[in-house]
Each structure stands twice: as structure tokens, then as C-alpha cells.
Design a protein around this motif. Structure first.
Motif, PDB file in Angstrom:
ATOM      1  N   TYR A  44       0.784  -1.193  -0.246  1.00 36.37           N
ATOM      2  CA  TYR A  44       0.016  -0.170   0.046  1.00 36.37           C
ATOM      3  C   TYR A  44       0.842   1.190  -0.128  1.00 36.37           C
ATOM      4  CZ  TYR A  44      -4.075   2.811   1.071  1.00 36.37           C
ATOM      5  OH  TYR A  44      -5.080   3.939   1.067  1.00 36.37           O
ATOM      6  N   ASP A  51      -3.979  10.263  -2.679  1.00 30.47           N
ATOM      7  CA  ASP A  51      -3.613   9.012  -3.261  1.00 30.47           C
ATOM      8  C   ASP A  51      -4.257   8.161  -2.500  1.00 30.47           C
ATOM      9  OD1 ASP A  51      -1.926   9.816  -5.182  1.00 30.47           O
ATOM     10  OD2 ASP A  51      -0.015   9.504  -3.938  1.00 30.47           O
ATOM     11  N   ARG A  52      -4.383   8.238  -1.126  1.00 26.69           N
ATOM     12  CA  ARG A  52      -5.312   7.120  -0.562  1.00 26.69           C
ATOM     13  C   ARG A  52      -6.727   7.240  -0.643  1.00 26.69           C
ATOM     14  NH1 ARG A  52      -1.722   8.930   3.537  1.00 26.69           N
ATOM     15  NH2 ARG A  52      -3.547   9.802   4.940  1.00 26.69           N
ATOM     16  N   VAL A  62      -5.741   0.155   3.270  1.00 28.37           N
ATOM     17  CA  VAL A  62      -4.544  -0.644   3.897  1.00 28.37           C
ATOM     18  C   VAL A  62      -4.680  -1.917   4.520  1.00 28.37           C
ATOM     19  CG1 VAL A  62      -4.646   0.346   5.940  1.00 28.37           C
ATOM     20  CG2 VAL A  62      -2.451  -0.040   5.275  1.00 28.37           C
ATOM     21  N   GLN A  88      -9.678   4.547   6.921  1.00 31.08           N
ATOM     22  CA  GLN A  88      -8.593   5.141   5.819  1.00 31.08           C
ATOM     23  C   GLN A  88      -7.253   5.810   6.555  1.00 31.08           C
ATOM     24  OE1 GLN A  88      -6.942   4.965   2.874  1.00 31.08           O
ATOM     25  NE2 GLN A  88      -8.899   5.157   1.906  1.00 31.08           N
ATOM     26  N   ASN A  90      -3.076   5.550   7.824  1.00 31.23           N
ATOM     27  CA  ASN A  90      -1.787   5.372   6.878  1.00 31.23           C
ATOM     28  C   ASN A  90      -1.031   4.270   7.307  1.00 31.23           C
ATOM     29  OD1 ASN A  90       1.143   5.809   6.232  1.00 31.23           O
ATOM     30  ND2 ASN A  90       0.695   7.973   6.053  1.00 31.23           N
TER      31      ASN A  90
END
Length: 95
Positions: A44, A51-52, A62, A88, A90
Motif C-alpha cells: 500500500y 492518493d489514499r 491498507v 482510511q 496510513n
């Protein structure tokens, strides 16, 4: 909870939860995830928020579908309806 670092976080609230139960509250808990590497998309990209968002629109997150995992903050109740979103976060927060 899909963050390995927060796996035992609920223990800090145990006494408070027991008070709620004495007052009639009910607890429904799913199985705890194993949180093994297969749960996470190791490729990921850790780039921008944009981008996410694009990846989420494409159905890529992810976390994988290896096992159920979620954060209670991903749910909201309105009357008898329950709304859910897929987290969502990181990647660096998960591994």
C-alpha cells in the motif's frame, strides 16, 4: 481495532465498562483479529491523502479482507440504522 499498538487499549476502560453493565448495558464483541501480516496490504503506497482517497475509490485499502477488523469510530448509529465506513489510515500506523 486494526492498529497493533492499540490491541489492548480496551483494558484501560474495564472498570468503567463494569459500571455500565451494572446499570443494564449490554456488550457485543466480535472476535479479536490475529493481526498477522496478511491483514495488511504490504504494498500500500504511503503517499498523499489524495492518493489514499483515489485508492479507496478503487476499493483498495491498507487492510485486506483476511479477517474482520474495525475501529468503533468507523460506526455511527442513527435510530435503528447503523452506518459504517472503512478506515482510511496510513500504513505506518498499522505495522
Amino acid at each position: 481495532m486494526s492498529w497493533r499498538s492499540r490491541f489492548f487499549e480496551y483494558r484501560a476502560y474495564r472498570s468503567l465498562l463494569k459500571e455500565y453493565f451494572k446499570g443494564g448495558a449490554k456488550w457485543t464483541a466480535p472476535p479479536k483479529p490475529q493481526m498477522c501480516d496478511e491483514l495488511y496490504d504490504q504494498n500500500y503506497p504511503m503517499n498523499s491523502v489524495e492518493d489514499r482517497h483515489r485508492l479507496a475509490a478503487e476499493g483498495r485499502f491498507v487492510t485486506t479482507e483476511f479477517e474482520p477488523c474495525f475501529d468503533a469510530a468507523d460506526f455511527m448509529r442513527a435510530g435503528k440504522d447503523i452506518f459504517v465506513q472503512r478506515s482510511q489510515q496510513n500504513m505506518k500506523n498499522f505495522i
